[in-house]
Design a protein around this motif. Structure first.
Motif, PDB file in Angstrom:
ATOM      1  N   ASP A  23       0.828  -1.215   0.000  1.00 32.34           N
ATOM      2  CA  ASP A  23       0.000   0.000   0.000  1.00 32.34           C
ATOM      3  C   ASP A  23       0.860   1.261   0.000  1.00 32.34           C
ATOM      4  OD1 ASP A  23      -2.316  -1.511  -0.025  1.00 32.34           O
ATOM      5  OD2 ASP A  23      -2.617  -1.394   2.149  1.00 32.34           O
ATOM      6  N   GLU A  24       1.928   1.253   0.795  1.00 28.31           N
ATOM      7  CA  GLU A  24       2.824   2.412   0.850  1.00 28.31           C
ATOM      8  C   GLU A  24       3.570   2.600  -0.470  1.00 28.31           C
ATOM      9  OE1 GLU A  24       4.441   2.730   5.302  1.00 28.31           O
ATOM     10  OE2 GLU A  24       4.653   0.736   4.385  1.00 28.31           O
ATOM     11  N   ALA A  25       4.012   1.496  -1.060  1.00 26.17           N
ATOM     12  CA  ALA A  25       4.710   1.572  -2.347  1.00 26.17           C
ATOM     13  C   ALA A  25       3.771   2.107  -3.427  1.00 26.17           C
ATOM     14  CB  ALA A  25       5.258   0.206  -2.741  1.00 26.17           C
ATOM     15  N   ARG A  26       2.526   1.658  -3.437  1.00 24.08           N
ATOM     16  CA  ARG A  26       1.552   2.126  -4.424  1.00 24.08           C
ATOM     17  C   ARG A  26       1.318   3.627  -4.265  1.00 24.08           C
ATOM     18  NH1 ARG A  26       0.757   1.799  -9.075  1.00 24.08           N
ATOM     19  NH2 ARG A  26       1.000  -0.414  -8.917  1.00 24.08           N
ATOM     20  N   LYS A  27       1.260   4.126  -3.036  1.00 24.74           N
ATOM     21  CA  LYS A  27       1.079   5.569  -2.798  1.00 24.74           C
ATOM     22  C   LYS A  27       2.263   6.361  -3.354  1.00 24.74           C
ATOM     23  CE  LYS A  27      -1.884   5.322   1.232  1.00 24.74           C
ATOM     24  NZ  LYS A  27      -2.008   5.563   2.676  1.00 24.74           N
ATOM     25  N   LEU A  53       4.186  -2.972  -9.337  1.00 16.94           N
ATOM     26  CA  LEU A  53       4.905  -3.031  -8.059  1.00 16.94           C
ATOM     27  C   LEU A  53       5.960  -4.132  -8.037  1.00 16.94           C
ATOM     28  CD1 LEU A  53       2.154  -2.356  -5.360  1.00 16.94           C
ATOM     29  CD2 LEU A  53       3.799  -0.763  -6.372  1.00 16.94           C
ATOM     30  N   ALA A  54       5.736  -5.213  -8.744  1.00 12.91           N
ATOM     31  CA  ALA A  54       6.712  -6.310  -8.779  1.00 12.91           C
ATOM     32  C   ALA A  54       8.045  -5.845  -9.370  1.00 12.91           C
ATOM     33  CB  ALA A  54       6.164  -7.480  -9.575  1.00 12.91           C
ATOM     34  N   ALA A  55       8.010  -4.859 -10.265  1.00 13.33           N
ATOM     35  CA  ALA A  55       9.242  -4.352 -10.878  1.00 13.33           C
ATOM     36  C   ALA A  55      10.091  -3.580  -9.878  1.00 13.33           C
ATOM     37  CB  ALA A  55       8.901  -3.457 -12.067  1.00 13.33           C
ATOM     38  N   MET A  67      14.435   4.340  -2.019  1.00 14.02           N
ATOM     39  CA  MET A  67      13.364   4.920  -2.842  1.00 14.02           C
ATOM     40  C   MET A  67      13.380   6.404  -2.536  1.00 14.02           C
ATOM     41  SD  MET A  67      10.002   2.599  -2.946  1.00 14.02           S
ATOM     42  CE  MET A  67       9.984   0.988  -3.650  1.00 14.02           C
ATOM     43  N   VAL A  68      13.573   7.190  -3.569  1.00 15.08           N
ATOM     44  CA  VAL A  68      13.687   8.640  -3.394  1.00 15.08           C
ATOM     45  C   VAL A  68      12.681   9.312  -4.315  1.00 15.08           C
ATOM     46  CG1 VAL A  68      15.232  10.618  -3.535  1.00 15.08           C
ATOM     47  CG2 VAL A  68      16.147   8.390  -2.879  1.00 15.08           C
ATOM     48  N   LEU A  69      11.797  10.109  -3.723  1.00 12.16           N
ATOM     49  CA  LEU A  69      10.833  10.874  -4.507  1.00 12.16           C
ATOM     50  C   LEU A  69      11.360  12.299  -4.626  1.00 12.16           C
ATOM     51  CD1 LEU A  69       8.082  10.892  -5.940  1.00 12.16           C
ATOM     52  CD2 LEU A  69       7.057  11.545  -3.756  1.00 12.16           C
ATOM     53  N   VAL A  70      11.679  12.693  -5.853  1.00 10.37           N
ATOM     54  CA  VAL A  70      12.198  14.033  -6.129  1.00 10.37           C
ATOM     55  C   VAL A  70      11.207  14.706  -7.075  1.00 10.37           C
ATOM     56  CG1 VAL A  70      14.120  15.385  -7.033  1.00 10.37           C
ATOM     57  CG2 VAL A  70      14.575  13.197  -5.928  1.00 10.37           C
TER      58      VAL A  70
END
Length: 86
Positions: A23-27, A53-55, A67-70
């Motif tokens: 769920d967190e990864a999907r967000k 998500l499997a990738a 995992m970095v969101l920029v």
């Protein structure tokens, strides 16, 4: 590396002590427009809509770190060249 670039880290967590759930990864993916996935020396650039998500998972079945969101780009896995571009 991030501190050298003057980046501000809003949240940091241990991938082993507190692994990311689906769920967190999907967000994270849904909050991005573009996803860059680094695996070894390879790299894939995808839109968020085409990212499965499997990738984002490594051989252990856990999500790759970091995992970095920029902005609107999510970088998954160790990709210093992708982070330098951003």
């Amino acid at each position: 590396m991030l501190s050298d670039a003057g980046a501000v880290v809003r949240e940091e967590r241990s991938a082993t002590k507190s692994p990311l759930g689906d769920d967190e990864a999907r967000k994270l993916v849904d909050g991005a427009r573009r996803v860059i996935i680094a695996k070894g020396r390879g790299r894939r650039d995808l839109s968020a809509a085409e990212t499965d998500l499997a990738a984002l998972k490594g051989p252990t079945g856990r999500y790759r770190a970091p995992m970095v969101l920029v902005g609107d780009t999510l970088v998954v896995g160790f990709a210093p060249e992708a982070l330098a571009e951003l």
